[in-house]
Design an enzyme around this catalytic site. Structure first.
Site, PDB file in Angstrom:
ATOM      1  N   GLY A  87      -4.955  -6.055  -6.426  1.00 40.18           N
ATOM      2  CA  GLY A  87      -5.818  -5.223  -5.573  1.00 40.18           C
ATOM      3  C   GLY A  87      -5.388  -5.238  -4.120  1.00 40.18           C
ATOM      4  CB  SER A  88      -2.841  -6.975  -2.295  1.00 43.87           C
ATOM      5  OG  SER A  88      -1.687  -6.820  -3.108  1.00 43.87           O
ATOM      6  CG  ASP A 127       2.449   3.414  -5.858  1.00 43.46           C
ATOM      7  OD1 ASP A 127       2.955   3.704  -4.757  1.00 43.46           O
ATOM      8  OD2 ASP A 127       1.232   3.319  -6.045  1.00 43.46           O
ATOM      9  CG  ASP A 167       2.702   9.839  -3.658  1.00 46.72           C
ATOM     10  OD1 ASP A 167       1.574  10.088  -3.181  1.00 46.72           O
ATOM     11  OD2 ASP A 167       2.894   8.942  -4.507  1.00 46.72           O
TER      12      ASP A 167
END
Ligand code: GLA
Length: 386
Positions: free
Chosen positions: A122-123, A172, A36
């Site tokens: 944080g995953s 995102d 992206d």
């Protein structure tokens, strides 16, 4: 926590009721990884987990930030001159959004914020894009700033790039702003043209497997990959008239790769170029109901991220390797930035519990701690709850 519980928490902290409640999901990316910021096409979708924001205006010309998931809270005085990042804390995300909105001339007043999320932090499920787009959406509603969802996504990306210092792409923020129930979003990250593809996977479910690896170095490694891509692009531009790496065909890559004069850059560029091709094939597979081919493309994407782009790691590889041996899994790959975080897999629905049990045991034996395994629903983007 229910909305009622969250309301009570807000009242406990701010001694008044919240005026509005908003929700923004996290995302997984089905395919199209690390392209992206190279003008490629990506295929993310919003998930049902996400972040909730309770908010009320105040008369004190202060922005007060609390979160139920983090111990740090703060109050920041309103300033005409804007704001800068303050330490590593989570509240820099909403503060960055306030900064961007003020730069656009939106007149804000003091506000009290309470955030609460159920995305594992944080995953790699985009908890940061979730909080950015959530804050932007809420303030856009409250102050009638008139920004479209796409503009809110672009604003969220500016926060990430300019305020937080991560050279991320738009995927995102776009996914969590524009997500649609039961659909993948096919996004051209160069033009921001997009289309919704029905995510019809028959007897299969989309599983998310969280490596639970404490993520370190993600940001510096991410920016390193970004810079490698820039360098590769510049080298190709000596001969090819292109603006982005993802515009180059595999044939042109093969004919011109000596321009790179560096085996590492060659690997990075080949990943970007071939991954973009895979996204196009994945669209065809999905729209023609060929889930097996879609799954095979997921595995191929993982291989490329592991070997060429080198953003996977033993934890994510262990998950995907297990998936390859599991009869009722037809595709799996790491999702998001990598270096830990989550993988996704397509699993026969009736086998999900068995899969979860077996992958947990296999992963724990090799890595020493358990992964998180859950099945996921593709959900709507950011929205008003109350
Ligand atoms: C992170 C970034 C995205 C994208 C992915 C990798 O999630 O925020 O912009 O680059 O990594 O595909």
């Amino acid at each position: 926590m229910t909305i009622g519980d969250l309301q009570k928490e807000f009242e406990k902290i701010y001694h008044k009721p919240a005026a509005h409640i908003f929700f923004c999901p996290g995302r997984v990316n089905l395919i199209g990884e690390h392209i992206d910021y190279n003008g490629g096409q990506v295929m993310p979708c919003a998930i049902s987990l996400g972040t909730t924001l309770l908010i009320a205006k105040n008369e004190d010309r202060q922005f007060r930030f609390h979160a139920l998931d983090f111990p740090e809270s703060t109050a920041i005085a309103f300033s005409q001159d804007g704001y800068s990042k303050q330490g590593p804390e989570w509240f820099n995300y909403p503060l960055g959004v306030i900064n961007e909105l003020q730069k656009k001339g939106v007149e804000l007043t003091g506000m009290d914020f309470l955030f609460s999320g159920n995305l594992p932090i944080g995953s790699g499920l985009s908890s940061s894009a979730s909080i950015e787009v959530l804050t932007a959406f809420a303030l856009n509603e409250l102050f009638e700033a008139g920004l479209s969802r796409v503009e809110l996504a672009v604003l969220g990306k500016s926060v990430e790039n300019d305020f937080m210092g991560l050279n991320s792409g738009i995927m995102d923020q776009f996914a969590v702003a524009m997500g649609k129930e039961a659909h993948a979003v096919l996004l051209n990250t160069d033009t921001l043209e997009y289309e919704y593809l029905p995510f019809e996977i028959g007897d299969y479910v989309l599983a998310i497997i969280n490596s639970n690896k404490p993520r370190k170095l993600v940001e510096s490694k991410y920016n390193e990959r970004f810079n490698e891509c820039r360098t590769a692009l510049k080298a190709f531009q000596q001969k090819l008239r292109v603006q982005h790496l993802a515009e180059i065909s595999v044939e042109d890559f093969e004919q011109n790769k000596t321009l790179l004069n560096d085996p590492v850059l060659e690997k990075r560029a080949l990943h970007v170029i071939a991954e973009n091709e895979r996204v196009k094939k994945a669209k065809e597979a999905l729209t023609s109901g060929d889930i097996e081919t879609f799954g095979a493309l997921m595995y191929a994407s993982h291989d490329s991220l592991q070997d060429l782009y080198e953003v996977s790691g033993i934890e994510l590889d262990t998950i995907v390797d297990f998936c390859r041996t599991y009869k009722d899994c037809i595709g799996a790959r790491m999702t998001g930035a990598g270096f830990g975080g989550c993988a996704i897999a397509l699993i026969k629905q009736e086998c999900f519990d068995d899969f979860a049990e077996k992958i947990t045991a296999a992963y724990e034996e090799k890595i020493g701690y358990k992964p998180g395994v859950f099945s996921s629903v593709i959900a709507e983007g950011v929205r008003t709850l109350v």
